[in-house]
Design a protein around this motif. Structure first.
Motif, short mmCIF file in Angstrom:
data_model
loop_
_atom_site.label_atom_id
_atom_site.label_comp_id
_atom_site.label_asym_id
_atom_site.label_seq_id
_atom_site.Cartn_x
_atom_site.Cartn_y
_atom_site.Cartn_z
N LYS A 100 0.83 -1.21 0.00
CA LYS A 100 0.00 0.00 0.00
C LYS A 100 0.86 1.25 0.00
O LYS A 100 0.57 2.23 -0.69
N SER A 101 1.93 1.21 0.78
CA SER A 101 2.83 2.36 0.85
C SER A 101 3.44 2.66 -0.52
O SER A 101 3.56 3.82 -0.92
N ILE A 102 3.78 1.60 -1.25
CA ILE A 102 4.36 1.79 -2.58
C ILE A 102 3.32 2.41 -3.52
O ILE A 102 3.63 3.33 -4.30
N ALA A 103 2.09 1.90 -3.47
CA ALA A 103 1.03 2.45 -4.33
C ALA A 103 0.75 3.90 -3.98
O ALA A 103 0.49 4.73 -4.87
N ASN A 104 0.82 4.24 -2.69
CA ASN A 104 0.61 5.63 -2.29
C ASN A 104 1.73 6.54 -2.79
O ASN A 104 1.51 7.72 -3.05
N ARG A 131 8.10 5.60 -11.87
CA ARG A 131 6.96 4.73 -11.66
C ARG A 131 7.30 3.27 -11.98
O ARG A 131 6.79 2.36 -11.34
N ALA A 132 8.15 3.06 -12.98
CA ALA A 132 8.57 1.70 -13.30
C ALA A 132 9.36 1.10 -12.14
O ALA A 132 9.25 -0.10 -11.84
N LEU A 153 0.83 3.99 -14.33
CA LEU A 153 1.07 5.11 -15.23
C LEU A 153 0.39 6.38 -14.73
O LEU A 153 0.84 7.48 -15.01
N ASP A 154 -0.70 6.21 -14.01
CA ASP A 154 -1.43 7.37 -13.50
C ASP A 154 -2.08 7.01 -12.18
O ASP A 154 -1.91 5.90 -11.67
N ASN A 155 -2.81 7.96 -11.64
CA ASN A 155 -3.44 7.74 -10.33
C ASN A 155 -4.48 6.63 -10.36
O ASN A 155 -4.69 5.93 -9.37
N SER A 184 -4.48 3.79 -11.98
CA SER A 184 -3.89 2.46 -11.81
C SER A 184 -3.39 2.26 -10.38
O SER A 184 -3.47 1.17 -9.82
N ALA A 185 -2.89 3.35 -9.76
CA ALA A 185 -2.45 3.25 -8.37
C ALA A 185 -3.65 3.03 -7.45
O ALA A 185 -3.61 2.21 -6.53
N ASN A 186 -4.73 3.73 -7.71
CA ASN A 186 -5.95 3.56 -6.91
C ASN A 186 -6.54 2.17 -7.09
O ASN A 186 -7.10 1.59 -6.15
N LYS A 187 -6.42 1.62 -8.31
CA LYS A 187 -6.90 0.26 -8.54
C LYS A 187 -6.11 -0.74 -7.69
O LYS A 187 -6.68 -1.65 -7.08
N ALA A 188 -4.79 -0.55 -7.65
CA ALA A 188 -3.95 -1.43 -6.82
C ALA A 188 -4.30 -1.27 -5.34
O ALA A 188 -4.38 -2.25 -4.60
N LEU A 189 -4.54 -0.02 -4.92
CA LEU A 189 -4.90 0.22 -3.53
C LEU A 189 -6.23 -0.44 -3.17
O LEU A 189 -6.40 -0.95 -2.05
N THR A 190 -7.14 -0.45 -4.11
CA THR A 190 -8.43 -1.09 -3.86
C THR A 190 -8.26 -2.59 -3.62
O THR A 190 -8.83 -3.16 -2.68
N THR A 191 -7.46 -3.25 -4.46
CA THR A 191 -7.23 -4.69 -4.29
C THR A 191 -6.45 -4.97 -3.01
O THR A 191 -6.71 -5.96 -2.33
N LEU A 192 -5.54 -4.09 -2.66
CA LEU A 192 -4.76 -4.27 -1.43
C LEU A 192 -5.65 -4.11 -0.19
O LEU A 192 -5.51 -4.83 0.79
N THR A 193 -6.56 -3.15 -0.26
CA THR A 193 -7.49 -2.94 0.85
C THR A 193 -8.38 -4.17 1.03
O THR A 193 -8.66 -4.61 2.15
N THR A 194 -8.82 -4.74 -0.09
CA THR A 194 -9.62 -5.96 -0.03
C THR A 194 -8.81 -7.11 0.56
O THR A 194 -9.31 -7.89 1.39
N ALA A 195 -7.55 -7.22 0.13
CA ALA A 195 -6.68 -8.27 0.67
C ALA A 195 -6.47 -8.09 2.17
O ALA A 195 -6.48 -9.07 2.94
N SER A 196 -6.30 -6.84 2.59
CA SER A 196 -6.12 -6.56 4.02
C SER A 196 -7.35 -6.98 4.81
O SER A 196 -7.25 -7.58 5.89
N SER A 197 -8.53 -6.69 4.27
CA SER A 197 -9.77 -7.08 4.94
C SER A 197 -9.89 -8.60 5.01
O SER A 197 -10.33 -9.16 6.02
N THR A 198 -9.47 -9.27 3.94
CA THR A 198 -9.50 -10.74 3.92
C THR A 198 -8.58 -11.32 4.98
O THR A 198 -8.94 -12.28 5.68
#
Length: 521
Positions: free
Chosen positions: A92-96, A356-357, A426-428, A430-444
């Motif tokens: 999450k920190s990386i995505a942020n 970003r790469a 590449l942009d916010n 895609s970062a927000n998409k990753a954060l969404t999946t990470l938040t779901t993983a954290s909840s799991t």
């Protein structure tokens, strides 16, 4: 021995002494072993009951090892989840960091309208345009007369001098803003069929009906003036133009106002298609704030140049990598504000994309650690984070059990996937998409940690119960077989005293015979 004759008193004392010796031996054995029941001969009921209780206690004791291993399996899984949670937080920190990085594009996709006279942030519609006019020449009010044109004003604004070679005749046409007026034999007008013997006034009236002219077309000083409705261009053609001193073409009214125009934009990135109607009516857009509200769902935003009234629409930072969807609607037609516009593609910033790469590579490394951590969270060959199932048996009959199903908590199992440099982050968005999946993983992970905690609590409770039950069984067995050392010590002392007394009594019983022996001596 059968020839030995003992007196009754001696024999009675001897039996008493033998009984006392037997009781003393039993008491001493009880003291030595600590048990009052040492064999089935001592007390069959107590002996076999105690043995059954001890056997059950032993069986449950053997199960305690398995229960203890189960506790360790659960603790290993819980430890693994704690580590996985830390790794997810690291991702999450990386995505942020992506969200905090400079925009990955030096220019975003955009379109800019033509200048709109009078348009402001509070009134995108602009001021109302004027009607278009074009003027020709006629010497009288009869279409059949041949006329000389001395001062024709063409659409291009050039003045020229021509001679009308012939009068209007059957078959000639005049096309005004897409409507064709046909000249036919006769002297009356019917719709768009104009009699060649009709008057110019009737022709102009018919044209005004088509254009919705706010100022009537007219003939003044021999000059024909055509007019249109407000903010409407004038487009004319046909074979009769030269005979009226007109030239085919288009007269524009200048930058068009937006009132009544529509603008559609296909989905941009993951956005929703936009459909806008400009105006002041219900559901229509007339201000910059209203336009931005309509564009927000399509990842777009608008600005206006206060000096020119030009409206610019660009992608938001979240979808900086996307190109604006295809535009359409009446606002894109010929002469309209958004005519001829093709959304430009965004221009990547090499330095920002390189950064970003690098973040993509860091993110993928964290996911690799998630995979290995999940694989290592095992105990004694059982890994509840790698899909294994833990089955625990709590009683000696095998009827009291608990099955704990494992989960697969590698990256894929948590809904996470590796990213690709040049495609992701590449942009916010895609970062927000990753954060969404990470938040779901954290909840799991939190949910599974709660489940493991509940199961661990159950297992520990059963473990304590089994220990207490073993104690109860062994205590019950002991109560049936163990000797009371105080009681047995008192019995031993009493029996010793009784034995001494019996020996003395036996001695007294033998004294009579001793007296006879003394006489014989």
């Amino acid at each position: 021995m059968t020839g030995i004759v003992l007196s009754a008193s001696v024999r009675q004392n001897l039996l008493s002494l033998q009984s006392t010796a037997s009781l003393l031996a039993t008491t001493q054995n009880d003291l030595a072993t600590g048990n009052k029941v040492n064999s089935a001969l001592d007390n069959p009921t107590n002996f076999f009951t105690a043995q059954s209780l001890n056997n059950r206690a032993s069986d449950i004791g053997n199960l305690l090892d398995g229960i203890g291993n189960g506790v360790q399996v659960l603790q290993a899984a819980n430890s693994g989840i704690t580590s996985l949670q830390s790794l997810v937080d690291s991702a999450k920190s990386i995505a942020n960091q992506v969200l905090q990085s400079p925009l990955g594009y030096s220019a975003k996709s955009s379109i800019t309208s033509a200048a709109i006279t009078g348009a402001t942030a509070n009134n995108l519609l602009g001021t109302t345009g004027t009607n278009a006019t074009v003027t020709g020449t006629a010497v009288n009010n009869n279409l059949t007369s041949a006329v000389a044109i001395t001062s024709a004003t063409t659409l291009s604004g050039a003045a020229n001098t021509d001679s009308l070679s012939s009068a209007i005749s059957t078959g000639d046409t005049l096309v005004v803003n897409g409507t064709t007026f046909s000249f036919v034999a006769g002297s009356t007008s019917t719709g768009t069929n104009i009699g060649v013997g009709d008057t110019v006034a009737h022709l102009l009236s018919a044209i005004d009906t088509v254009t919705g002219a706010t100022t009537a077309s007219s003939v003044n000083s021999g000059k024909i003036t055509l007019s249109t409705g407000t903010s409407q261009n004038l487009v004319i053609s046909g074979t009769a133009l030269g005979k009226l001193g007109l030239t085919a073409g288009t007269t524009n009214v200048g930058p068009p106002a937006l009132s009544g125009e529509t603008l559609t934009i296909n989905p941009t990135g993951g956005g929703t298609a936009t459909s806008i109607t400009f105006g002041t009516g219900n559901g229509q857009v007339s201000t910059l704030n209203g336009l931005n509200a309509a564009l927000a769902g399509n990842n777009l935003q608008a600005t206006i140049d206060a000096a020119t009234g030009k409206i610019s629409i660009t992608t938001t930072n979240d979808e900086a990598s996307s190109t604006i969807g295809t535009i359409g609607g009446s606002a894109t037609l010929s002469g309209a504000a958004f005519n001829g516009l093709t959304p430009a593609a965004p221009v990547a910033d090499p330095n920002s994309q390189a950064q970003r790469a690098s973040l993509v590579a860091q993110y993928n490394n964290v996911l690799a650690q998630i995979n290995t951590t999940a694989q290592d969270a095992s105990f004694n060959g059982v890994n509840l984070l790698n899909g294994d199932t833990l089955k625990l048996v709590f009683n000696e009959t095998g009827k009291s059990t608990l099955s704990i199903s494992g989960v697969t908590f590698n990256a894929v199992g948590l809904g996470l996937s590796t990213l690709t440099a040049g495609t992701d982050f590449l942009d916010n968005a895609s970062a927000n998409k990753a954060l969404t999946t990470l938040t779901t993983a954290s909840s799991t992970l939190r949910s599974e940690a709660s489940t493991l905690g509940s199961n661990l609590s159950i297992v520990q409770i059963r473990q304590d119960f089994s220990k207490n039950l073993i104690n109860v069984l062994q205590t019950g067995s002991s109560n049936l077989t163990l000797a009371d050392t105080n009681e047995e010590a008192a019995n031993s002392q009493a029996l010793s005293t009784r034995q001494s007394i019996a020996v003395s009594a036996l001695s007294l019983a033998n004294q009579a015979q001793a007296s006879v022996l003394q006489l014989l001596r």
